[in-house]
Write a protein that holds these residues in place. Structure first.
Motif, PDB file in Angstrom:
ATOM      1  N   GLY A 331     -37.124  33.026   3.224  1.00 46.01           N
ATOM      2  CA  GLY A 331     -36.230  33.471   4.284  1.00 46.01           C
ATOM      3  C   GLY A 331     -35.863  34.928   4.054  1.00 46.01           C
ATOM      4  O   GLY A 331     -36.204  35.523   3.033  1.00 46.01           O
ATOM      5  N   ALA A 332     -35.152  35.506   5.003  1.00 44.91           N
ATOM      6  CA  ALA A 332     -34.825  36.934   4.917  1.00 44.91           C
ATOM      7  C   ALA A 332     -33.347  37.152   5.188  1.00 44.91           C
ATOM      8  O   ALA A 332     -32.684  36.331   5.820  1.00 44.91           O
ATOM      9  N   ASP A 333     -32.848  38.264   4.709  1.00 42.41           N
ATOM     10  CA  ASP A 333     -31.464  38.674   4.944  1.00 42.41           C
ATOM     11  C   ASP A 333     -31.439  40.190   4.940  1.00 42.41           C
ATOM     12  O   ASP A 333     -32.032  40.817   4.047  1.00 42.41           O
ATOM     13  N   ASP A 334     -30.775  40.784   5.912  1.00 44.61           N
ATOM     14  CA  ASP A 334     -30.818  42.250   5.971  1.00 44.61           C
ATOM     15  C   ASP A 334     -29.967  42.916   4.901  1.00 44.61           C
ATOM     16  O   ASP A 334     -29.903  44.150   4.843  1.00 44.61           O
ATOM     17  N   PHE A 335     -29.363  42.131   4.002  1.00 43.43           N
ATOM     18  CA  PHE A 335     -28.746  42.717   2.815  1.00 43.43           C
ATOM     19  C   PHE A 335     -29.793  43.488   2.009  1.00 43.43           C
ATOM     20  O   PHE A 335     -29.445  44.377   1.223  1.00 43.43           O
ATOM     21  N   GLY A 336     -31.067  43.176   2.227  1.00 46.56           N
ATOM     22  CA  GLY A 336     -32.138  43.906   1.561  1.00 46.56           C
ATOM     23  C   GLY A 336     -32.082  45.398   1.822  1.00 46.56           C
ATOM     24  O   GLY A 336     -32.505  46.199   0.984  1.00 46.56           O
ATOM     25  N   ALA A 337     -31.548  45.803   2.977  1.00 43.65           N
ATOM     26  CA  ALA A 337     -31.435  47.230   3.275  1.00 43.65           C
ATOM     27  C   ALA A 337     -30.435  47.905   2.338  1.00 43.65           C
ATOM     28  O   ALA A 337     -30.617  49.055   1.938  1.00 43.65           O
ATOM     29  N   PHE A 338     -29.368  47.177   1.982  1.00 42.42           N
ATOM     30  CA  PHE A 338     -28.412  47.702   1.006  1.00 42.42           C
ATOM     31  C   PHE A 338     -29.047  47.718  -0.393  1.00 42.42           C
ATOM     32  O   PHE A 338     -28.930  48.693  -1.140  1.00 42.42           O
ATOM     33  N   ALA A 339     -29.715  46.599  -0.736  1.00 40.64           N
ATOM     34  CA  ALA A 339     -30.295  46.460  -2.076  1.00 40.64           C
ATOM     35  C   ALA A 339     -31.416  47.465  -2.321  1.00 40.64           C
ATOM     36  O   ALA A 339     -31.717  47.781  -3.475  1.00 40.64           O
ATOM     37  N   GLU A 340     -32.056  47.968  -1.265  1.00 42.93           N
ATOM     38  CA  GLU A 340     -33.074  49.010  -1.415  1.00 42.93           C
ATOM     39  C   GLU A 340     -32.474  50.316  -1.921  1.00 42.93           C
ATOM     40  O   GLU A 340     -33.140  51.099  -2.600  1.00 42.93           O
ATOM     41  N   ARG A 341     -31.210  50.537  -1.580  1.00 44.68           N
ATOM     42  CA  ARG A 341     -30.580  51.822  -1.862  1.00 44.68           C
ATOM     43  C   ARG A 341     -29.601  51.785  -3.028  1.00 44.68           C
ATOM     44  O   ARG A 341     -29.347  52.821  -3.652  1.00 44.68           O
ATOM     45  N   VAL A 342     -29.027  50.609  -3.280  1.00 42.02           N
ATOM     46  CA  VAL A 342     -27.980  50.470  -4.291  1.00 42.02           C
ATOM     47  C   VAL A 342     -28.307  49.268  -5.174  1.00 42.02           C
ATOM     48  O   VAL A 342     -28.652  48.200  -4.648  1.00 42.02           O
ATOM     49  N   PRO A 343     -28.222  49.385  -6.491  1.00 41.76           N
ATOM     50  CA  PRO A 343     -28.435  48.208  -7.347  1.00 41.76           C
ATOM     51  C   PRO A 343     -27.508  47.073  -6.908  1.00 41.76           C
ATOM     52  O   PRO A 343     -26.294  47.267  -6.798  1.00 41.76           O
ATOM     53  N   SER A 344     -28.080  45.896  -6.667  1.00 39.13           N
ATOM     54  CA  SER A 344     -27.318  44.837  -6.009  1.00 39.13           C
ATOM     55  C   SER A 344     -27.651  43.461  -6.557  1.00 39.13           C
ATOM     56  O   SER A 344     -28.693  43.262  -7.196  1.00 39.13           O
TER      57      SER A 344
END
Length: 392
Positions: A331-344
């Motif tokens: 599945g997917a979650d657009d939190f990935g856009a945050f995790a691409e830029r900030v360690p998450s």
């Protein structure tokens, strides 16, 4: 460390907040009443905030013990176009719209965390930025908030987000190091053949027959051109073509999604899918137009942030409460856009009680025991507080 126990009066408020949010769900980018309601609660508590875009809300809580990490917390706000069938006394009053993915719980947990941290801001250093994000079920919402500056002014150092999860026991936490969820991109393939009569197929180019070969080619791509231990999904979920039983179809449209858990595989699948389809369709004398749209990136959990989070949960709930997941979700979650830029770190919070029916996300009967809300608040509060007081 100070106890993160919630006062019973706050717990009861949170239950009422969740029920209100559940009763008045709103679709992606239409969360106007939801936004107003969240702001009204923050006003009642005397907690400053700012609106971002049309329906987003951001709360910055600045620690009074000096400089430190800047930690972001995110909760999604939107509901789904589903007719609710839970039978709850606070079921959706908005016809055909339902919080069937737990976002009402996510918002309530983050709101409770805001309250807890704001009351303790004199005890930690650094900053906590709590982001109520619209449009997670749609495309581009997280990216839009990032463009609007939620990761800057001042910059965020690391982030956390949770998702209620019906596939884990109630009150347990599921997390993994590395890939947590997959990317989700979409494609449309338009095949242009040559129409004709089914009695004379040799005078036509059958777009339906060509589409069948394209389906086989996609299977080959997944099975033979990608690493078998690096998960990939290429799914065709919609095919439109043909007008009558005795006519050779001149046009077929195929639509689907691709999913991957690494950036390299995601790029390779995109490139090869377009190449393979165009080459195969051309070989049958037809024409192909492939439209490929990138959606959510994969959520990749940072090792250090995840280590600190796991340590915090084990301290709060015990090691047995932590499930280190063996595989990512496709599945997917657009939190990935945050995790691409900030360690998450993105984690699952289990809601399945033994002996109680537990419906999956996006099911019209999906619901959860509200007792998970104060537990979620404790988990986020404890993790952030530990990070901003002990620095671990």
């Amino acid at each position: 460390m100070e106890s993160v126990e919630l006062q019973e009066s706050l717990v009861q408020q949170l239950y009422q907040i969740r029920r209100h949010l559940h009763q008045y769900p709103e679709l992606s980018f239409q969360e106007f009443a939801t936004c107003d309601f969240l702001c009204s609660r923050l006003n009642e508590w005397g907690i400053p905030y700012k609106r971002v875009g049309d329906t987003g809300v951001v709360v910055d809580i600045v620690g009074e013990n000096g400089k430190g990490l800047h930690i972001g917390l995110r909760a999604d706000m939107d509901a789904l176009p589903i007719q609710e069938k839970t039978g709850l006394p606070f079921s959706s009053l908005n016809n055909g719209v339902m919080h069937a993915c737990g976002h009402d719980g996510h918002m309530t947990i983050l709101l409770g965390t805001v309250y807890q941290l704001y009351q303790r801001k004199n005890m930690f250093r650094g900053r906590v930025r709590c982001i109520f994000q619209p449009g997670e079920e749609a495309d581009g919402a997280a990216e839009k908030m990032i463009e609007q500056g939620v990761l800057s002014h001042p910059p965020i150092d690391e982030m956390l987000a949770l998702h209620l999860w019906p596939h884990l026991p109630f009150g347990t936490v599921g997390v993994r190091y590395g890939a947590m969820t997959a990317s989700c991109d979409t494609f449309a393939i338009e095949i242009e053949g040559k129409g004709g009569h089914s009695a004379r197929p040799h005078q036509a180019i059958d777009a339906i027959a060509v589409s069948g070969n394209v389906l086989q080619g996609i299977s080959y791509l997944v099975m033979k051109e990608t690493n078998p231990v690096d998960p990939v999904v290429v799914h065709v979920g919609k095919i439109l073509g043909g007008t009558a039983t005795n006519i050779v179809a001149d046009r077929v449209i195929m639509e689907g999604t691709t999913r991957a858990v690494s950036k390299e595989t995601r790029e390779k699948v995109k490139e090869r899918l377009v190449e393979l389809v165009e080459q195969m369709v051309t070989s049958f004398g037809a024409k192909a137009k492939v439209t490929y749209s990138e959606g959510h990136p994969p959520v990749i959990n940072d090792r250090e942030v995840t280590r600190a989070f796991v340590e915090s949960v084990e301290e709060l709930l015990g090691a047995e409460a932590v499930h280190i997941l063996t595989e990512p979700s496709m599945g997917a979650d657009d939190f990935g856009a945050f995790a691409e830029r900030v360690p998450s770190t993105y984690f699952r919070l289990g809601i399945c009680r033994e002996g109680v029916p537990c419906h999956d996300l996006h099911h019209p009967a999906f619901q959860f025991d509200e007792k998970i809300i104060p537990l979620g608040v404790k988990i986020l509060t404890h993790s952030v507080f530990k990070r901003l007081t002990e620095g671990v």
